[in-house]
Design a protein around this motif. Structure first.
Motif, PDB file in Angstrom:
ATOM      1  N   SER B  47      -0.831  -1.957  -8.236  1.00  0.00           N
ATOM      2  CA  SER B  47      -1.951  -1.395  -8.245  1.00  0.00           C
ATOM      3  C   SER B  47      -3.099  -2.095  -8.565  1.00  0.00           C
ATOM      4  O   SER B  47      -3.856  -2.940  -9.194  1.00  0.00           O
ATOM      5  CB  SER B  47      -1.582  -0.195  -9.670  1.00  0.00           C
ATOM      6  OG  SER B  47      -2.720   0.075 -10.309  1.00  0.00           O
ATOM      7  N   GLN B  91      -2.333  10.462  -2.391  1.00  0.00           N
ATOM      8  CA  GLN B  91      -1.473   9.947  -3.455  1.00  0.00           C
ATOM      9  C   GLN B  91      -1.558  11.682  -4.851  1.00  0.00           C
ATOM     10  O   GLN B  91      -0.839  11.283  -5.056  1.00  0.00           O
ATOM     11  CB  GLN B  91      -2.086   8.976  -4.642  1.00  0.00           C
ATOM     12  CG  GLN B  91      -1.587   8.044  -5.000  1.00  0.00           C
ATOM     13  CD  GLN B  91      -2.381   6.798  -5.607  1.00  0.00           C
ATOM     14  OE1 GLN B  91      -3.157   6.289  -4.848  1.00  0.00           O
ATOM     15  NE2 GLN B  91      -1.759   6.390  -6.472  1.00  0.00           N
ATOM     16  N   GLU B 166       2.116   6.539  -1.857  1.00  0.00           N
ATOM     17  CA  GLU B 166       3.237   7.005  -3.101  1.00  0.00           C
ATOM     18  C   GLU B 166       2.727   7.936  -3.015  1.00  0.00           C
ATOM     19  O   GLU B 166       2.539   8.641  -4.145  1.00  0.00           O
ATOM     20  CB  GLU B 166       2.061   6.273  -4.309  1.00  0.00           C
ATOM     21  CG  GLU B 166       1.875   5.106  -4.090  1.00  0.00           C
ATOM     22  CD  GLU B 166       1.206   4.172  -5.434  1.00  0.00           C
ATOM     23  OE1 GLU B 166       1.521   4.156  -6.613  1.00  0.00           O
ATOM     24  OE2 GLU B 166       0.972   3.362  -5.142  1.00  0.00           O
ATOM     25  N   GLY B 169       5.629   8.892  -6.606  1.00  0.00           N
ATOM     26  CA  GLY B 169       5.271   8.882  -7.594  1.00  0.00           C
ATOM     27  C   GLY B 169       5.460   9.672  -8.570  1.00  0.00           C
ATOM     28  O   GLY B 169       6.032   9.159  -9.587  1.00  0.00           O
ATOM     29  N   THR B 198       2.887   1.508  -1.543  1.00  0.00           N
ATOM     30  CA  THR B 198       3.873   1.977  -2.692  1.00  0.00           C
ATOM     31  C   THR B 198       4.084   0.486  -3.739  1.00  0.00           C
ATOM     32  O   THR B 198       3.571  -0.696  -3.585  1.00  0.00           O
ATOM     33  CB  THR B 198       5.093   2.592  -2.557  1.00  0.00           C
ATOM     34  OG1 THR B 198       5.758   2.594  -3.915  1.00  0.00           O
ATOM     35  CG2 THR B 198       6.290   1.058  -1.806  1.00  0.00           C
TER      36      THR B 198
END
Ligand SMILES: Nc1ncnc2c1ncn2[C@@H]1O[C@H](COP(=O)(O)OP(=O)(O)O)[C@@H](O)[C@H]1O
Ligand SMILES: [Mg+2]
Lengths: 308, 399
Positions: B47, B91, B166, B169, B198
């Motif tokens: 990240s 996201q 993502e 997630g 990801t």
């Protein structure tokens, strides 16, 4: 912001109270007691008194301003017959002023709430500027506008010099001046609630709109505007309701003339000068009822469940 | 490009020298990337490495500081987001809260005036198995359902290029695995180009045809998942994709087939083709599951690297396999994974062992040996689990 209260009612708590055990609802009732007492005392009592007054009949052989309790519903017919133009004018002016205030207030609120987000200090300053007019009594502000628009004032002078106005034309005393005054007065009331909903607007929705083939204008129409509707509804109500009852701007002493008199002015005249209290009361009731009906229809029309 | 064009096949994406500088911070430096049409491409990285920024540049939500973006051979660098044949699964989902699920999905179709938007939206909803929530508001759905609606809202437009930030997630492990398979199936069905972002290496490896490993705003290595795993070129890749044992040493001899590195007195041979550097100080590595444990010193043979003896310092059982930590003088701690073919561990804590692996399983890195990370990356789940276990043990012993 205090205006948030207007759009986010007390609904959530009420629902859970009903589901809870009985003791809980009694506690809630107890907590609501001061509020209920307040409403009864300061809203219901005057309202009933006003209703009773509106049906009063003149005292036989009495002086001007002396009335007895009666059920004279003709009072209503009489005031509507006499003052229908004023009633229509009131709502007409208020509607135009509301639309104008919305046209000015929305972009302003958007600019402060969205474009200035990255500069919190500037944002706070801009908000103070929106509220700044409140620091001066609105009577004084309206008087100032009267001076500016007066026949010997700078605006008329400039327009005369440009030959845009004839010698017999005025600005003060015209409907335009009254609507201007109303619009000016209520711009903050329009701007602040819209600001509170735009300030919370998640810009990722706007980005998603662009990602899904919506042009900036379409994104505004289909995403931003609907999401800021609670603010728009609050703002228009906060503008329209007081504007239709306003009697300062339309009065002869300020921006208006006898041709621009609104209900408020008529009520004032009936109450203070003619001492025709039942007529004044009946007019007030009519004003109130009409506003209630208009607002009810409006909220219902723009009504999404998450609005009120 | 025509707004009403309903894409039936993917388009390739090309990034040429793209970089992005925010005030005082470089999020992306010099990105060159080509994603062929119809492929499932994963951008994998920790990240903060610039994955979202890359996607936003492709979608047109962010302007690159330098470089060009080409979709299907057309330069779209200056095109506005709504003019690009691209859709994003955000996201944060970014589902419109004031619309029902079905209206959310039909939104893009309506904007492009495509016939029967509601019918197509319903079809997309079927694809993600959520027909029964069509009339609900996004706020009335669970996180996983919202994610699937976001997916349907993007896929229904048949964009030439689908960007997924993502997208899984928020799901718990089981649903995530299931959605991974579904996504892959959907991609195969619709034949669009998927760019999937990801930080989950397992997700990237199971789903993508090609994986690009990103670190600090640049792509470290790109290739098929097996290739990345078996032949990592940098220490970052070696440790971000799975775990690796890395050693530093000097090349003492080299032939056409292999190089031999002296690692604290041990002879470690690595195939020349699998090494990035062939002389001087180099860093080499081997995956833990490629190493075999021996209770007695193995007989030296060609094609086999042998180190030892060392001492087992930790044995941790994790179901399918057991992880052993072996401490070797000079080499430090080496991790070995062994499948649990028989009951119980093969060796126990404190025992003396030798390690061996096939020469062709080793790899040589680009990095300078001094710069090798002393420990595996913190975000590696296995090392966290091992650490936690050790903590617990010391706590128990103290009690
Ligand atoms: N608008 C911005 N202004 C300044 N820095 C930003 C901005 N957007 C992202 N960054 C920085 O760029 C880096 C990469 O961000 P991002 O692309 O979101 O990472 P990832 O998606 O890989 O987690 C982060 O360190 C983040 O702080
Ligand atoms: Mg991100």
């Amino acid at each position: 912001m205090a205006f948030g209260a207007f759009s986010s009612g007390a609904a959530p708590g009420v629902a859970t109270v009903q589901e809870g055990p009985r003791r809980k609802s009694r506690v809630a009732l107890f907590l609501l007691l001061p509020g209920i007492a307040y409403l009864a005392l300061f809203f219901l009592v005057p309202l009933i008194s006003l209703l009773l007054t509106s049906f009063m009949a003149p005292r036989e052989f009495g002086d001007i301003g002396q009335f007895d309790y009666a059920f004279r519903w003709e009072n209503y017919v009489k005031v509507v017959e006499t003052y229908l133009p004023h009633i229509l004018r009131s709502f007409g002016y208020a509607a135009i002023a509301t639309v104008l205030a919305l046209i000015i207030g929305y972009p302003l609120a958007y600019f402060i709430g969205v474009n200035l987000r990255r500069f919190p200090l500037v944002q706070a300053l801009a908000l103070v500027l929106v509220i700044a007019p409140f620091f001066i009594s609105f009577l004084l502000r309206t008087l100032a506008w009267k001076q500016i628009f007066a026949d010997e004032g700078p605006v008329v002078g400039a327009l005369n010099a440009l030959s845009l106005m004839g010698p017999g034309d005025h600005i003060t005393g015209t409907p335009a001046a009254v609507v201007f005054g109303l619009t000016y007065m209520f711009i903050p009331f329009m701007t602040l609630p819209i600001y509170t909903s735009l300030e919370r607007l998640d810009l990722r929705y706007v980005e998603a709109g662009g990602d899904l083939y919506a042009s900036p204008w379409t994104t505004f129409r289909t995403v931003t505007l609907p999401l800021s509707m609670p603010g728009v509804v609050s703002g228009t109500l906060l503008t329209f309701i007081p504007a239709s009852g306003d009697y300062i701007n339309a009065s002869r002493d300020f921006l208006g003339s006898t041709e621009t008199a609104m209900i408020g002015n008529v009520v004032e005249t009936n109450f203070l000068i003619l001492q025709n209290y039942p007529a004044a009361a009946a007019l007030s009731i009519i004003l109130m009822a009409t506003i209630l009906i208009l607002v009810g229809a409006y909220v219902r029309k723009s009504g999404t469940e998450d609005l009120v | 490009m025509s707004k009403n064009e309903f894409g039936t096949s993917g388009a390739d994406l090309e990034l040429r020298g793209v970089s992005k500088r925010f005030p005082g911070f470089t999020a992306i430096e010099e990105l060159d990337l080509t994603i062929p049409a119809g492929s499932f491409f994963a951008l994998l990285g920790p990240s903060g490495c610039g994955k979202t920024t890359t996607l936003r540049i492709v979608a047109g939500l962010e302007e690159p500081t330098t470089g060009r973006v080409l979709i299907g051979g057309k330069d779209v660098t200056d095109a506005k987001p709504f003019q690009r044949p691209v859709n994003t699964v955000f996201q944060s989902y970014a589902l419109f809260p004031h619309m029902t699920v079905i209206e959310n999905i039909a939104f893009g179709l309506r904007r492009r005036r495509i016939e029967d938007p509601l019918g197509k939206a319903r079809e997309a909803l079927r694809l993600v198995e959520l027909e029964n929530v069509a009339q609900r508001r996004p706020a009335q759905l669970s996180g996983g359902q919202q994610q699937r609606v976001a997916l349907a809202r993007a896929i229904v437009n048949r964009p030439a290029l689908l960007l997924l930030d993502e997208p899984l997630g928020a799901l718990d492990l089981k649903l995530r695995r299931q959605m991974q398979l579904e996504l892959k199936e959907i991609q195969a069905q619709v034949g669009l180009t998927f760019l999937h972002v990801t930080h989950d290496q397992e997700e990237a490896m199971t789903m993508a045809d090609t994986v690009a490993v990103m670190n600090k705003g640049r792509i470290e290595q790109m290739g098929a998942p097996e290739e990345l795993y078996e032949r990592p070129r940098t220490a970052f890749v070696a440790n971000f994709l799975g775990q690796s044992n890395l050693f530093g040493g000097k090349v003492v001899s080299s032939s056409d087939e292999s190089i031999v590195v002296d690692v604290h007195g041990y002879r470690v041979e690595v195939p020349r083709a699998r090494s990035q550097r062939h002389s001087g100080e180099v860093a080499v590595g081997v995956r833990p599951e490629k190493i075999e444990l021996h209770a007695n010193e193995p007989v030296p043979a060609s094609g086999i690297n042998i180190v030892g003896p060392g001492r087992v310092t930790d044995v941790s059982f994790s179901g399918v396999s057991t992880s052993y930590q072996v401490s070797l003088p000079g080499l430090g701690v080496v991790t070995v994974f062994a499948q649990n073919r028989s009951f119980g561990p093969v060796v126990h804590e404190g025992e003396q062992v030798w390690l061996s692996w096939h020469v062709e399983h080793g790899f040589g890195l680009e990095d300078e040996p001094e710069q090798l990370p002393k420990f595996a990356a913190d975000d590696d789940t296995q090392s966290i689990a091992a650490q936690r276990r050790r903590q617990l043990q010391t706590e128990l012993e103290g009690a």
